[in-house]
Enzyme design. Structure first.
Site, PDB file in Angstrom:
ATOM      1  N   ASP A 225      -8.475   2.557  -2.121  1.00 12.06           N
ATOM      2  CA  ASP A 225      -8.260   1.328  -1.360  1.00 12.06           C
ATOM      3  C   ASP A 225      -6.808   0.897  -1.624  1.00 12.06           C
ATOM      4  O   ASP A 225      -6.165   1.371  -2.572  1.00 12.06           O
ATOM      5  CB  ASP A 225      -9.253   0.231  -1.783  1.00 12.06           C
ATOM      6  CG  ASP A 225      -9.355  -0.854  -0.706  1.00 12.06           C
ATOM      7  OD1 ASP A 225      -8.450  -0.932   0.150  1.00 12.06           O
ATOM      8  OD2 ASP A 225     -10.320  -1.636  -0.725  1.00 12.06           O
TER       9      ASP A 225
HETATM   10  C1  BGC Z   1      -9.298  -3.463   2.165  1.00 11.47           C
HETATM   11  C2  BGC Z   1      -9.589  -2.190   2.953  1.00 11.47           C
HETATM   12  C3  BGC Z   1      -8.532  -1.993   3.990  1.00 11.47           C
HETATM   13  C4  BGC Z   1      -7.184  -1.929   3.313  1.00 11.47           C
HETATM   14  C5  BGC Z   1      -6.041  -1.733   4.276  1.00 11.47           C
HETATM   15  C6  BGC Z   1      -7.885  -3.480   1.617  1.00 11.47           C
HETATM   16  O1  BGC Z   1      -7.582  -4.729   1.101  1.00 11.47           O
HETATM   17  O2  BGC Z   1     -10.211  -3.588   1.106  1.00 11.47           O
HETATM   18  O3  BGC Z   1     -10.837  -2.273   3.549  1.00 11.47           O
HETATM   19  O4  BGC Z   1      -8.799  -0.822   4.722  1.00 11.47           O
HETATM   20  O5  BGC Z   1      -6.961  -3.146   2.629  1.00 11.47           O
HETATM   21  O6  BGC Z   1      -5.865  -2.858   5.050  1.00 11.47           O
END
Ligand code: BGC
Length: 752
Positions: A225
């Protein structure tokens, strides 16, 4: 791209550079070997593309209803279409991988990101995710299934340790990932920020290697993530392929790990190959498309219309008659509450305005009623004046973005006070109130029940929500959504109440497998609106449940058929839900679990036979001491109905399995337990006979509760010869013999 050839030409430094992004939204390229840069972007509700450095400036794209809503359609074909449109828009913006869908669990209605997850039920989540992924990937765009795993709250999401038992982990939280991998094979998976049972998900060999690779045979890319990589080299050693976003400032850590032998060349090559495979798939599928935005908008409207759930409809106040006078109240009518906050927040291509859509059916008068979570006497008075004398009133209320979003959890399950106050104030002047709720997850409705004739759960319905709601209110669309999560009467009834979201860095899943309806149903706790509930403007009758066979081996398929009749006067769609109840199990199980569903469309008076197939996974559950799923022989009840609390027909099926799940009896198990088990019963009966203890003996109850190893000490206490007792003890507890052998040894001891 010839991956083998590229791999053999890459330097170690280049290989390592491929294991992290190039920018916030792209993967590393290697120009000299023609490895191109590919792009990724959020997310589950459509394309959120911000190519510049300002993430709030996003390119317009079709905004779909949130995942909770998509799941409430129970329509996998439609969700596949939604995935397809998102993929076409990805091609339009040259995106190779869409970062979604999310399949985390909904153990508490308070979880801030519930709107981005499908359901409290892992089967429904898995089916919806598979449909969406197949829709996207069928168009040559990759998906990223997230967040692996147990990322079920926003509070301290980077540092929290989710402590979850093995059954809940496998039966509830990993199950949708497992299903989606099997049925749709996502090109990539995103590891979660949090820890699971003490280990960061992005560097857990158990999650990423043992389970994902070895057990589920997953062969795509595992990416972190955003900013979620803790120990870069440990992560890559333990199964992470790609650190996101880029560029990584930590490649040197990996170079060192390689030099000092911690990261083997085999592991490095495996990770690089996975990343190159993803780049190749995206590159091979890169194409120019022309987007039919109007058609995409119509699909968004369709999904929204099928997702809305008619929670109640007293005296059939709905549908409204065309031309009836209508007061429309609520800030959400103008400040549309159509999408969730955080990384799935989009820039909709074309946003339906509620008042415009309603004006197709009738003339409306509008009042604000509140702004965000606040109201005032003036706003209330104005709203009452507008509502007075109208045939009907529709009030839009729900959670504001300040209440629920990615990044933080909700504080309670109640609707904002101002919204409750407004509904109750309007009731003083007009009794014909329909409430439309916009929220990402369950809310308490008890505070507005008395003042409302009908309630529609409209979720956060995406850009086509305005059109969908107008058509439902006026009967142009017959509602067919069913709740993808339970609406408990109050937060206190939820099984996580009191320990969600945990304390400091620990959140404990005390409720285990009893999540959502599995809890309310098993514990017989009344709900406000049950999982799977949703009314229609027509009625459906269920009859003739039939099985392909009355008995099956667990490896055989069971085909279940049920006749559904539309007994009302308008066309409608019914979600036929099939639950399985295990009549007797070695370990405790939820009373019943969803194992199949089918959405069927029927014109008035029509009957159709709905056919559903059950495989082994409909009967199995996770046995921790075997560390795997298993089916136990026995009777199972197949329950088919219109919601989890409205079962219409049922039938018993006998399932045969050779698997033995019972833990063999040992010396710590009690006399009573040995008596109850078929294998050990004869042994203990014999022992009790030798010491002359039967039901009439004053110590009988005490002896029953003793661990078997203590029985011998008791015998000695009663003066039995020590040598004899020692021999008996050896016979029974010595080595693990069959009961027949033990009985023979007891006989021998007695003869001696
Ligand atoms: C989220 C993800 C997301 C990523 C990119 C993170 O904060 O948990 O779900 O895909 O950011 O935006």
């Amino acid at each position: 791209m010839d991956i083998k050839n590229i791999l053999s030409n890459l330097t170690v430094e280049e290989k390592i550079s491929l294991l992290a992004g190039k920018t916030a939204w792209s993967l590393m390229d290697i120009e000299r070997l023609n490895v191109p840069e590919i792009f990724v972007t959020d997310g589950p509700h459509g394309v959120r593309w911000s190519p510049g450095s300002n993430f709030s400036e996003t390119k317009p794209a079709t905004s779909l209803p949130i995942e909770s809503a998509m799941a409430s359609t129970f329509n996998t074909e439609l969700i596949k279409e939604a995935g397809k449109l998102a993929a076409i828009e990805c091609h339009h913006y040259d995106i190779g991988v869409l970062l979604g869908p999310g399949v985390n669990g909904k153990r508490s209605p308070l979880a801030g990101r519930n709107f981005e997850y499908y359901s409290e039920d892992p089967f429904l989540s898995g089916k919806m995710a598979s449909a969406f992924i197949n829709g996207v990937q069928g168009q040559g765009i990759g998906t990223c299934l997230k967040h692996f795993a147990v990322n079920d709250q926003e509070t301290r999401r980077i540092t929290i340790n989710a402590e979850v038992d093995q059954r809940a982990l496998h039966e509830i939280y990993l199950a949708p990932f497992k299903m989606a991998i099997k049925e749709a094979n996502p090109w990539s998976i995103m590891s979660a920020y949090n820890k699971v049972n003490g280990e960061h998900a992005c560097q857990s060999a158990n999650l990423l290697i043992d389970i994902l690779r070895d057990e589920y045979k997953y062969n795509g890319v595992v990416m972190s993530d955003w900013g979620g990589t803790i120990d870069k080299s440990l992560s890559h050693i333990n199964g992470l392929d790609l650190e996101m976003p880029g560029p990584s400032g930590r490649n040197v850590e990996l170079v060192n790990a390689y030099k000092n032998g911690k990261l083997s060349i085999e592991t490095l090559d495996t990770r690089v190959t996975n990343v190159l495979n993803l780049i190749k798939k995206a590159e091979d599928n890169r194409r120019d498309v022309s987007v039919d935005w109007n058609q995409h908008h119509r699909i968004a409207q369709e999904v929204a219309a099928e997702s809305m759930v008619l929670l109640k409809n007293e005296e059939n106040i709905l549908p409204f008659k065309k031309g009836d006078t209508l007061a429309v109240i609520g800030d959400f009518v103008k400040e549309l509450r159509f999408q969730g906050g955080g990384s799935s927040k989009m820039n909709p291509m074309k946003l339906d305005e509620i008042l415009d859509e309603l004006s197709i059916f009738t003339e409306t008068s509008y009042a604000t009623g509140y702004t965000k979570g606040k109201t005032s006497n003036d706003l209330l008075e104005e709203a009452k004046n507008v509502a007075k004398g109208k045939d009907n009133v529709v009030i839009f209320i729900g959670t504001t973005e300040e209440i629920e979003s990615e990044g933080y959890d909700r504080q309670d399950m109640k609707l904002p006070n101002a919204h409750i106050q407004l509904v109750n104030a309007i009731y003083e002047v007009n009794k014909n109130i329909v409430v439309v709720i916009n929220s990402g997850s369950a809310v308490e409705t008890r505070q507005i029940e008395k003042s409302t004739s009908a309630i529609i759960q409209a979720w956060l319905p995406g850009e086509g929500g305005g059109n969908a709601i107008a058509r439902i209110l006026f009967g142009d669309v017959n509602p067919s959504g069913k709740l993808s999560e339970t609406f408990p009467i109050c937060l206190e009834n939820n099984p996580t109440y009191g320990f969600f979201p945990g304390f400091k860095d620990l959140t404990t899943y005390n409720e285990s497998i009893f999540v959502g309806y599995r809890y309310y149903d098993t514990k017989k706790i009344k709900t406000q609106y049950a999982f799977g509930h949703g009314l229609s403007y027509t009625n459906f009758e269920y009859s003739n449940i039939n099985f392909s066979s009355k008995e099956i081996d667990c490896n055989q398929k069971l085909v279940v058929s049920v006749d559904i009749t539309n007994t009302g006067s308008v066309e409608g769609k019914e979600v036929v839900q099939l639950y399985v109840h295990d009549c007797e199990s070695y370990l405790v199980r939820p009373y019943k679990e969803l194992k199949s569903f089918s959405k069927v469309s029927l014109i008035a008076g029509e009957t159709k036979t709905v056919v559903m197939e059950l495989g082994k996974d409909a009967f199995e559950y996770f046995i921790p001491h075997l560390n795997r799923f298993s089916v136990e022989s026995g009777d199972f009840k197949v329950l088919v109905g219109s919601s989890s609390e409205d079962i219409r027909v049922e039938e018993i099926i006998k399932v045969h399995s050779n698997d033995v799940v019972a833990i063999p009896m040992d010396e710590n198990d009690t006399v009573l337990e040995w008596l109850r088990e078929k294998e050990t019963n004869k042994i203990i009966v014999k022992l009790l006979k030798i010491i002359n203890i039967n039901e009439d003996h004053p110590l009988y109850a005490i002896v029953l509760g003793l661990p078997v190893k203590r029985v011998f000490a008791v015998m000695k206490m009663f003066g039995a010869p020590e040598a004899f007792i020692n021999q008996l003890e050896m016979a029974v507890l010595g080595d693990r013999n069959s009961s027949l052998m033990i009985l023979r040894k007891i006989e021998e001891a007695m003869i001696k």
